[in-house]
Design a protein around this motif. Structure first.
Motif, PDB file in Angstrom:
ATOM      1  N   LYS A  63     -21.749   5.323  20.186  1.00 16.52           N
ATOM      2  CA  LYS A  63     -22.030   6.120  18.994  1.00 16.52           C
ATOM      3  C   LYS A  63     -22.931   5.321  18.052  1.00 16.52           C
ATOM      4  O   LYS A  63     -22.901   4.097  18.035  1.00 16.52           O
ATOM      5  N   TYR A  64     -23.692   6.058  17.248  1.00 20.12           N
ATOM      6  CA  TYR A  64     -24.626   5.454  16.294  1.00 20.12           C
ATOM      7  C   TYR A  64     -24.395   6.090  14.926  1.00 20.12           C
ATOM      8  O   TYR A  64     -24.342   7.313  14.813  1.00 20.12           O
ATOM      9  N   LEU A  65     -24.233   5.270  13.904  1.00 15.07           N
ATOM     10  CA  LEU A  65     -23.996   5.775  12.557  1.00 15.07           C
ATOM     11  C   LEU A  65     -24.936   5.079  11.572  1.00 15.07           C
ATOM     12  O   LEU A  65     -24.759   3.911  11.259  1.00 15.07           O
ATOM     13  N   PRO A  66     -25.975   5.787  11.091  1.00  9.89           N
ATOM     14  CA  PRO A  66     -26.850   5.209  10.066  1.00  9.89           C
ATOM     15  C   PRO A  66     -26.457   5.692   8.663  1.00  9.89           C
ATOM     16  O   PRO A  66     -25.960   6.800   8.500  1.00  9.89           O
ATOM     17  N   GLN A  67     -26.674   4.853   7.664  1.00  9.54           N
ATOM     18  CA  GLN A  67     -26.450   5.211   6.266  1.00  9.54           C
ATOM     19  C   GLN A  67     -27.634   4.692   5.457  1.00  9.54           C
ATOM     20  O   GLN A  67     -28.021   3.525   5.602  1.00  9.54           O
ATOM     21  N   PHE A  68     -28.201   5.552   4.610  1.00 12.31           N
ATOM     22  CA  PHE A  68     -29.367   5.199   3.802  1.00 12.31           C
ATOM     23  C   PHE A  68     -29.020   5.321   2.323  1.00 12.31           C
ATOM     24  O   PHE A  68     -28.309   6.237   1.927  1.00 12.31           O
ATOM     25  N   PHE A  69     -29.574   4.419   1.526  1.00 16.03           N
ATOM     26  CA  PHE A  69     -29.385   4.441   0.081  1.00 16.03           C
ATOM     27  C   PHE A  69     -30.750   4.194  -0.555  1.00 16.03           C
ATOM     28  O   PHE A  69     -31.717   3.936   0.141  1.00 16.03           O
ATOM     29  N   LYS A  70     -30.839   4.247  -1.874  1.00 20.58           N
ATOM     30  CA  LYS A  70     -32.130   4.038  -2.513  1.00 20.58           C
ATOM     31  C   LYS A  70     -31.952   3.502  -3.924  1.00 20.58           C
ATOM     32  O   LYS A  70     -31.033   3.913  -4.632  1.00 20.58           O
ATOM     33  N   PHE A  71     -32.822   2.564  -4.285  1.00 18.42           N
ATOM     34  CA  PHE A  71     -32.897   2.127  -5.674  1.00 18.42           C
ATOM     35  C   PHE A  71     -34.345   1.796  -6.005  1.00 18.42           C
ATOM     36  O   PHE A  71     -35.159   1.578  -5.126  1.00 18.42           O
ATOM     37  N   ILE A  72     -34.643   1.781  -7.293  1.00 16.38           N
ATOM     38  CA  ILE A  72     -35.992   1.516  -7.781  1.00 16.38           C
ATOM     39  C   ILE A  72     -36.033   0.138  -8.427  1.00 16.38           C
ATOM     40  O   ILE A  72     -35.143  -0.209  -9.208  1.00 16.38           O
ATOM     41  N   VAL A  73     -37.061  -0.632  -8.097  1.00 17.03           N
ATOM     42  CA  VAL A  73     -37.277  -1.933  -8.731  1.00 17.03           C
ATOM     43  C   VAL A  73     -38.351  -1.752  -9.794  1.00 17.03           C
ATOM     44  O   VAL A  73     -39.457  -1.297  -9.498  1.00 17.03           O
ATOM     45  N   SER A  74     -37.998  -2.078 -11.033  1.00 18.85           N
ATOM     46  CA  SER A  74     -38.897  -1.915 -12.171  1.00 18.85           C
ATOM     47  C   SER A  74     -39.318  -3.275 -12.709  1.00 18.85           C
ATOM     48  O   SER A  74     -38.665  -4.285 -12.463  1.00 18.85           O
TER      49      SER A  74
END
Length: 127
Positions: free
Chosen positions: A101-112
């Motif tokens: 099985k394969y489980l991906p998780q994505f998140f996001k943030f901005i660098v200012s």
């Protein structure tokens, strides 16, 4: 299912500033009623220009996580690029039936940029 895609962190979780250290505590939880085996975990940060590998257990996979158990780790990265950053965590594992099985998780943030410098030039007339 084995490892679930349950998120504790929102998909987009704010901003940090150039020069800071991104630090995250990551917990892989086995929410099934059976043991999962041969778990390969990868954590990386993707930017517009590069991918930075933070963790890769492919050369020495986590042998198993018992039912209800977890595997925890911390990743850190000194932020040196402005713009969007996408932390990606993936788990590749064998479930109770031996199926991969394969489980991906994505998140996001901005660098200012932490500082904004503005200059104004004025000509002085002499005479």
């Amino acid at each position: 299912m084995g490892l679930s895609g349950l998120l504790v962190l929102p998909q987009s979780f704010g901003a940090i500033y150039l020069g800071e250290t991104f630090c995250s505590y990551i917990s892989i939880n086995n929410s099934s009623n059976y043991e999962v085996r041969d778990i390969i975990i990868k954590a990386e940060i993707q930017t517009e220009r590069q991918r930075i590998l933070l963790l890769d257990t492919s050369k020495s996979p986590v042998e198993s996580i018992r039912a209800g158990g977890r595997y925890d780790f911390i990743v850190e990265h000194d932020v040196k690029e402005l713009g969007a950053h996408t932390p990606v965590c993936t788990a590749l594992y064998n479930d109770g039936d031996g199926e991969r099985k394969y489980l991906p998780q994505f998140f996001k943030f901005i660098v200012s940029n932490p500082l904004s410098v503005r200059t104004k030039v004025r000509a002085v007339k002499v005479g």
